[in-house]
Design an enzyme around this catalytic site. Structure first.
Site, PDB file in Angstrom:
ATOM      1  N   HIS A   1      -1.477   7.341   7.088  1.00 39.62           N
ATOM      2  CA  HIS A   1      -2.804   6.746   7.231  1.00 39.62           C
ATOM      3  C   HIS A   1      -3.724   7.639   8.066  1.00 39.62           C
ATOM      4  O   HIS A   1      -3.259   8.393   8.926  1.00 39.62           O
ATOM      5  CB  HIS A   1      -2.730   5.370   7.907  1.00 39.62           C
ATOM      6  CG  HIS A   1      -2.166   4.297   7.037  1.00 39.62           C
ATOM      7  ND1 HIS A   1      -2.934   3.573   6.148  1.00 39.62           N
ATOM      8  CD2 HIS A   1      -0.902   3.830   6.909  1.00 39.62           C
ATOM      9  CE1 HIS A   1      -2.164   2.702   5.527  1.00 39.62           C
ATOM     10  NE2 HIS A   1      -0.928   2.836   5.967  1.00 39.62           N
TER      11      HIS A   1
ATOM     12  N   ASP B   1       4.809   4.783   7.871  1.00 33.17           N
ATOM     13  CA  ASP B   1       4.009   4.140   8.909  1.00 33.17           C
ATOM     14  C   ASP B   1       4.742   4.067  10.241  1.00 33.17           C
ATOM     15  O   ASP B   1       4.408   3.241  11.088  1.00 33.17           O
ATOM     16  CB  ASP B   1       3.612   2.724   8.467  1.00 33.17           C
ATOM     17  CG  ASP B   1       2.523   2.722   7.419  1.00 33.17           C
ATOM     18  OD1 ASP B   1       2.048   3.815   7.047  1.00 33.17           O
ATOM     19  OD2 ASP B   1       2.147   1.629   6.954  1.00 33.17           O
TER      20      ASP B   1
ATOM     21  N   ASP C   1       0.814  -1.210   0.000  1.00 32.42           N
ATOM     22  CA  ASP C   1       0.000   0.000   0.000  1.00 32.42           C
ATOM     23  C   ASP C   1       0.853   1.269   0.000  1.00 32.42           C
ATOM     24  O   ASP C   1       0.317   2.379   0.070  1.00 32.42           O
ATOM     25  CB  ASP C   1      -0.993   0.004   1.176  1.00 32.42           C
ATOM     26  CG  ASP C   1      -0.326   0.010   2.532  1.00 32.42           C
ATOM     27  OD1 ASP C   1       0.755  -0.596   2.685  1.00 32.42           O
ATOM     28  OD2 ASP C   1      -0.884   0.626   3.467  1.00 32.42           O
ATOM     29  N   HIS C   2       2.161   1.093  -0.123  1.00 31.94           N
ATOM     30  CA  HIS C   2       3.068   2.238  -0.259  1.00 31.94           C
ATOM     31  C   HIS C   2       3.883   2.167  -1.553  1.00 31.94           C
ATOM     32  O   HIS C   2       4.543   3.150  -1.898  1.00 31.94           O
ATOM     33  CB  HIS C   2       4.015   2.316   0.940  1.00 31.94           C
ATOM     34  CG  HIS C   2       3.313   2.643   2.211  1.00 31.94           C
ATOM     35  ND1 HIS C   2       3.346   3.899   2.790  1.00 31.94           N
ATOM     36  CD2 HIS C   2       2.512   1.899   3.004  1.00 31.94           C
ATOM     37  CE1 HIS C   2       2.603   3.901   3.886  1.00 31.94           C
ATOM     38  NE2 HIS C   2       2.096   2.699   4.035  1.00 31.94           N
TER      39      HIS C   2
END
Length: 253
Positions: free
Chosen positions: A171, A133, A60-61
């Site tokens: 996020h 993150d 997701d990155h």
């Protein structure tokens, strides 16, 4: 001329970031949660993506790297320790390295803990840091690969940045993080104010990212594991043990 930051939602709860230098007309895309969305957002701003800066290997990155590179011919830059798990990498960097966006310099520092080779990008002259993150508003990433010692050291590097630094965490986890933070540190008045503000923003559909480091230092329990009150409450004899206890409690919360 100053740098221009554009933040946009992607996937379910990710944020994408475009950092644009009007002088050089260069644009860095920090992580690529959704390649098509990164390209749409850049096109809407009239910017051409010239660089991708990945913070860590998770899909997701990085899953949009090839789409962005194919469309723009940009240079994909990724953490050296994790580049073998990332598609489209042209250049690797690690702690102590620097990047340029036009004449603006970004310093790379270790932010491991969520993943082992996670890195962050700090632009001192622009007072902004992209931390992937590692750190969120009132929270931090799950400790998937690292150790409490490593993760705490990474958080300390962020904590040592100038307090007026704008932190770009990747996020929208702020509402859930606020609930746990109030559980972890219920007597913190500054935290109570921050949690109310987050609740109001999310109710209005507004983002809570990016955020200022100064406020996190006063309210984020994961950055305050060296504080005696939190250590007493969570049974940690030192900052690392307290951080580990908080992270385990958040995982089960």
């Amino acid at each position: 001329m100053t740098l221009q930051l554009h933040t946009f939602p992607a996937l379910t709860d990710n944020y994408g970031f475009l950092l644009h230098d009007p002088a050089s007309e260069e644009t860095a895309c920090i992580d690529t949660p959704d390649g098509a969305e990164c390209l749409r957002q850049a096109e809407a701003k009239g910017w051409r993506i010239t660089q991708v800066w990945n913070t860590h290997w998770h899909a997701d990155h990085t899953q949009g790297n090839l789409a962005v590179k194919s469309a723009t011919g940009c240079t994909v830059i990724a953490p050296a320790e994790e580049a073998h798990r990332i598609e489209g990498v042209d250049r690797t960097v690690g702690p102590g390295n620097t990047l340029l966006l036009g004449e603006w310099q970004a310093e790379v520092f270790a932010a491991g803990g969520h993943t082992l080779g996670h890195i962050a990008y700090h632009l001192p002259a622009a007072t902004i840091a992209f931390v992937g993150d590692c750190l969120f508003a009132l929270g931090c990433g799950r400790m998937f690969e690292g150790t409490p010692d490593q993760f705490w050291a990474s958080l300390q590097r962020i904590a040592a940045l100038p307090q007026d630094t704008t932190i770009c965490g990747a996020h929208e986890y702020s509402a859930g993080n606020a609930r746990f933070a109030l559980h972890a540190d219920p007597d913190n008045l500054a935290l109570q104010d921050y949690a109310r503000e987050i609740t109001a923003k999310r109710a209005a559909g507004e983002p809570t990212v990016p955020f200022r480091l100064e406020r996190e230092l006063a309210t984020n329990p994961f950055l305050r594991a060296d504080q005696p009150a939190l250590q007493a409450r969570w049974g940690g004899g030192d900052a690392v043990a307290t951080f580990a206890a908080l992270r385990a409690a958040k995982d089960a919360y």
